[in-house]
Scaffold this active site. Structure first.
Site, PDB file in Angstrom:
ATOM      1  N   LYS A  73     -37.568 -57.344 -31.865  1.00 14.39           N
ATOM      2  CA  LYS A  73     -36.193 -56.934 -31.562  1.00 14.39           C
ATOM      3  C   LYS A  73     -36.177 -55.728 -30.603  1.00 14.39           C
ATOM      4  O   LYS A  73     -35.419 -55.713 -29.647  1.00 14.39           O
ATOM      5  CB  LYS A  73     -35.433 -56.608 -32.859  1.00 14.39           C
ATOM      6  CG  LYS A  73     -35.334 -57.824 -33.790  1.00 14.39           C
ATOM      7  CD  LYS A  73     -34.509 -57.545 -35.019  1.00 14.39           C
ATOM      8  CE  LYS A  73     -35.142 -56.549 -35.965  1.00 14.39           C
ATOM      9  NZ  LYS A  73     -36.434 -56.982 -36.533  1.00 14.39           N
ATOM     10  N   THR A  74     -37.045 -54.739 -30.886  1.00 19.05           N
ATOM     11  CA  THR A  74     -37.107 -53.565 -29.998  1.00 19.05           C
ATOM     12  C   THR A  74     -37.558 -54.000 -28.606  1.00 19.05           C
ATOM     13  O   THR A  74     -37.003 -53.584 -27.587  1.00 19.05           O
ATOM     14  CB  THR A  74     -38.098 -52.523 -30.569  1.00 19.05           C
ATOM     15  OG1 THR A  74     -37.758 -52.272 -31.928  1.00 19.05           O
ATOM     16  CG2 THR A  74     -38.059 -51.231 -29.778  1.00 19.05           C
ATOM     17  N   ASP A 118     -31.355 -49.564 -33.963  1.00 22.26           N
ATOM     18  CA  ASP A 118     -32.164 -50.294 -34.931  1.00 22.26           C
ATOM     19  C   ASP A 118     -31.563 -50.081 -36.332  1.00 22.26           C
ATOM     20  O   ASP A 118     -30.927 -49.051 -36.567  1.00 22.26           O
ATOM     21  CB  ASP A 118     -33.599 -49.746 -34.890  1.00 22.26           C
ATOM     22  CG  ASP A 118     -34.615 -50.746 -35.405  1.00 22.26           C
ATOM     23  OD1 ASP A 118     -34.214 -51.875 -35.744  1.00 22.26           O
ATOM     24  OD2 ASP A 118     -35.803 -50.408 -35.461  1.00 22.26           O
ATOM     25  N   THR A 167     -32.147 -56.556 -40.122  1.00 25.90           N
ATOM     26  CA  THR A 167     -33.013 -57.561 -40.738  1.00 25.90           C
ATOM     27  C   THR A 167     -32.179 -58.769 -41.184  1.00 25.90           C
ATOM     28  O   THR A 167     -32.673 -59.878 -41.215  1.00 25.90           O
ATOM     29  CB  THR A 167     -33.751 -56.963 -41.959  1.00 25.90           C
ATOM     30  OG1 THR A 167     -32.821 -56.165 -42.687  1.00 25.90           O
ATOM     31  CG2 THR A 167     -34.925 -56.121 -41.532  1.00 25.90           C
ATOM     32  N   ARG A 226     -46.308 -58.437 -34.613  1.00 22.28           N
ATOM     33  CA  ARG A 226     -46.875 -57.113 -34.953  1.00 22.28           C
ATOM     34  C   ARG A 226     -48.138 -57.270 -35.794  1.00 22.28           C
ATOM     35  O   ARG A 226     -49.126 -56.571 -35.571  1.00 22.28           O
ATOM     36  CB  ARG A 226     -45.846 -56.277 -35.713  1.00 22.28           C
ATOM     37  CG  ARG A 226     -46.449 -54.989 -36.266  1.00 22.28           C
ATOM     38  CD  ARG A 226     -45.420 -54.034 -36.824  1.00 22.28           C
ATOM     39  NE  ARG A 226     -44.584 -53.504 -35.783  1.00 22.28           N
ATOM     40  CZ  ARG A 226     -43.258 -53.346 -35.874  1.00 22.28           C
ATOM     41  NH1 ARG A 226     -42.649 -53.684 -37.003  1.00 22.28           N
ATOM     42  NH2 ARG A 226     -42.577 -52.859 -34.886  1.00 22.28           N
TER      43      ARG A 226
HETATM   44  N1  LIG Z   1     -42.289 -62.494 -28.255  1.00 19.17           N
HETATM   45  C1  LIG Z   1     -43.274 -61.620 -28.165  1.00 19.17           C
HETATM   46  N2  LIG Z   1     -44.254 -61.778 -27.278  1.00 19.17           N
HETATM   47  C2  LIG Z   1     -45.274 -60.897 -27.224  1.00 19.17           C
HETATM   48  N3  LIG Z   1     -45.393 -59.804 -28.005  1.00 19.17           N
HETATM   49  C3  LIG Z   1     -44.439 -59.590 -28.883  1.00 19.17           C
HETATM   50  C4  LIG Z   1     -43.330 -60.461 -29.015  1.00 19.17           C
HETATM   51  N4  LIG Z   1     -42.527 -60.006 -29.975  1.00 19.17           N
HETATM   52  C5  LIG Z   1     -43.086 -58.887 -30.437  1.00 19.17           C
HETATM   53  N5  LIG Z   1     -44.239 -58.629 -29.781  1.00 19.17           N
HETATM   54  C6  LIG Z   1     -45.127 -57.505 -30.046  1.00 19.17           C
HETATM   55  O1  LIG Z   1     -45.033 -57.162 -31.417  1.00 19.17           O
HETATM   56  C7  LIG Z   1     -44.915 -55.765 -31.598  1.00 19.17           C
HETATM   57  C8  LIG Z   1     -43.699 -55.484 -32.463  1.00 19.17           C
HETATM   58  O2  LIG Z   1     -42.519 -55.823 -31.765  1.00 19.17           O
HETATM   59  P1  LIG Z   1     -41.177 -54.989 -31.920  1.00 19.17           P
HETATM   60  O3  LIG Z   1     -41.481 -53.527 -32.126  1.00 19.17           O
HETATM   61  O4  LIG Z   1     -40.318 -55.351 -30.767  1.00 19.17           O
HETATM   62  O5  LIG Z   1     -40.605 -55.609 -33.248  1.00 19.17           O
HETATM   63  P2  LIG Z   1     -39.242 -55.286 -33.999  1.00 19.17           P
HETATM   64  O6  LIG Z   1     -38.643 -56.587 -34.396  1.00 19.17           O
HETATM   65  O7  LIG Z   1     -38.404 -54.366 -33.198  1.00 19.17           O
HETATM   66  O8  LIG Z   1     -39.732 -54.544 -35.283  1.00 19.17           O
HETATM   67  P3  LIG Z   1     -38.933 -53.439 -36.136  1.00 19.17           P
HETATM   68  O9  LIG Z   1     -37.732 -54.133 -36.649  1.00 19.17           O
HETATM   69  O10 LIG Z   1     -39.921 -53.061 -37.207  1.00 19.17           O
HETATM   70  O11 LIG Z   1     -38.634 -52.306 -35.192  1.00 19.17           O
HETATM   71  C9  LIG Z   1     -44.853 -55.157 -30.192  1.00 19.17           C
HETATM   72  O12 LIG Z   1     -46.105 -54.571 -29.898  1.00 19.17           O
HETATM   73  C10 LIG Z   1     -44.657 -56.314 -29.260  1.00 19.17           C
HETATM   74  O13 LIG Z   1     -45.491 -56.145 -28.149  1.00 19.17           O
END
Ligand SMILES: Nc1ncnc2c1ncn2[C@@H]1O[C@H](COP(=O)(O)OP(=O)(O)OP(=O)(O)O)[C@@H](O)[C@H]1O
Length: 356
Positions: A73-74, A118, A167, A226
């Site tokens: 998401k980030t 977030d 979430t 992740r």
């Molecule tokens: N579709 C994707 N392709 C490649 N790498 C990804 C992808 N999605 C996530 N990642 C990798 O996974 C890691 C976590 O992603 P991210 O921080 O964006 O998740 P998030 O959903 O925002 O988590 P949170 O809710 O805990 O903040 C990052 O290092 C990112 O590079």
């Protein structure tokens, strides 16, 4: 009582980002939609939203992204900003406890800026109400003074794009949910998609990896990029210390055995829950408290840390009579269900005793 958040932080298969994750994640984040692996539907829909906004020369509509931690998401919010050629400001619901905190952030945004919020469901109520007006009218009322003498001073805001992450979209009050022009639901990733994530990260980390090595890591990553990136780093360590640095299927499997992450991504806690359920209670039904005592963990740890993944994997079911193991759980743990063990086998007759 053990802190559940810490339990998750300590796990190699935990979904929340730990310090090391944060340090390397910036380097591993895809920079544009083309590089972003999987999530086809969200990617395609978002691409249209952003292209249309660019064609109109307008600020993109507000975007809500829902899905489990670590699914991107980030990353996607940063891509939205990059695709719109706009700066991004990152904050989170728990960091905004007072409406004044939000007013300060909103009033400092520049035109077209992306505000990533977030855990938007964890904002305080007054801040949430301020956000309604900001999203709809690009305006906030700042309250000055207290009691009968309090005055609302309207403050115009430049158009901005709010990207909210949660979430579960269902946790948001409908008036907030309705103010998003686009909602994208992030799904868990298929193993083949995670393989692509692992290959891409290995390339960026300058690690040599074979196709089967990437598949082995992907299969144990619980559908979450992740976790895939974290397992890759641990397997890289193992390959460097015990081998020639190249990640093969064998090194990946051996390394993850050392770290107690099994072929399906279950760790020690998950397996302890399943083992107790199968061995002590014949596969259930058994009440949560009884199961937790048998595992030697808090009830909440079993329920909130271990069970969601076991349920998602179809290994455990929560029923009104208690927890039960599915046939897949018996198979995964290499055990035979009591009714198949022949005459006299198993404790199925006692199961009702343990229901709650
Ligand atoms: N579709 C994707 N392709 C490649 N790498 C990804 C992808 N999605 C996530 N990642 C990798 O996974 C890691 C976590 O992603 P991210 O921080 O964006 O998740 P998030 O959903 O925002 O988590 P949170 O809710 O805990 O903040 C990052 O290092 C990112 O590079």
């Amino acid at each position: 009582m053990r802190n559940l958040v810490n339990w998750d932080d300590d796990r190699l298969v935990g979904t929340d980002a730990d310090g090391e994750d944060r340090a390397v994640e910036a380097a591993l984040r895809p920079k544009d939609l083309g590089e972003f692996v999987g999530q086809e539907r969200v990617r395609e829909q978002l691409d249209l939203v952003l292209k249309a906004a660019r064609a109109r020369g307008a600020t993109a509509d507000h975007v809500l992204l829902s899905g489990a931690p670590g699914l991107g998401k980030t990353t996607l919010s940063m891509i939205i900003a990059a695709e719109m050629g706009a700066p991004i400001r990152i904050t989170s619901g728990p960091a905004i406890q007072h409406a004044g905190d939000l007013a300060a952030i909103l009033s400092s945004l520049t035109e077209g800026e992306v505000l990533f919020l977030d855990e938007i469901h964890r904002m305080s109520r007054p801040a949430e109400e301020m956000l309604y007006m900001a999203m709809e009218d690009f305006r906030v009322d700042v309250i000055v003074g207290k009691g009968p003498g309090a005055t609302a001073i309207p403050l115009e805001l430049p158009p901005f794009t709010l990207v909210g992450a949660t979430t579960r979209a269902g946790l948001l009050p409908p008036p907030l949910r309705d103010r998003f022009g686009f909602t994208g639901h992030m799904e868990f990733y298929a193993p083949a998609e995670l393989e692509r994530v692992v290959h891409r990260s290995a390339r960026l980390l300058d690690v040599e990896i074979e196709g089967e090595g990437a598949a082995e890591i992907a299969g144990r990553s619980r559908g979450t990029p992740r976790i895939a990136n974290r397992l890759l780093r641990r397997v890289r360590d193992y390959a460097q210390v015990k081998g020639d640095g190249v990640i093969t299927q064998r090194t990946a499997a051996q390394a993850l055995e050392v770290y107690e992450v099994d072929a399906r991504g279950l760790d020690r806690l998950d397996r302890a829950v399943l083992t107790a359920l199968l061995k002590l209670f014949g596969g259930g039904p058994v009440g949560l408290s009884t199961l937790a005592v048998a595992v030697g963990e808090e009830r909440e740890t079993v329920e909130e840390v271990a069970e969601p993944f076991l349920v998602r994997e179809g290994l455990l079911a929560r029923t009104p009579r208690g927890r039960i193991a599915t046939p897949a759980a018996w198979e995964h743990m290499g055990m035979t269900p009591p009714q198949q063990a022949g005459p006299g086998g198993g404790g199925a007759g006692q199961q009702g005793l343990f229901g709650e």
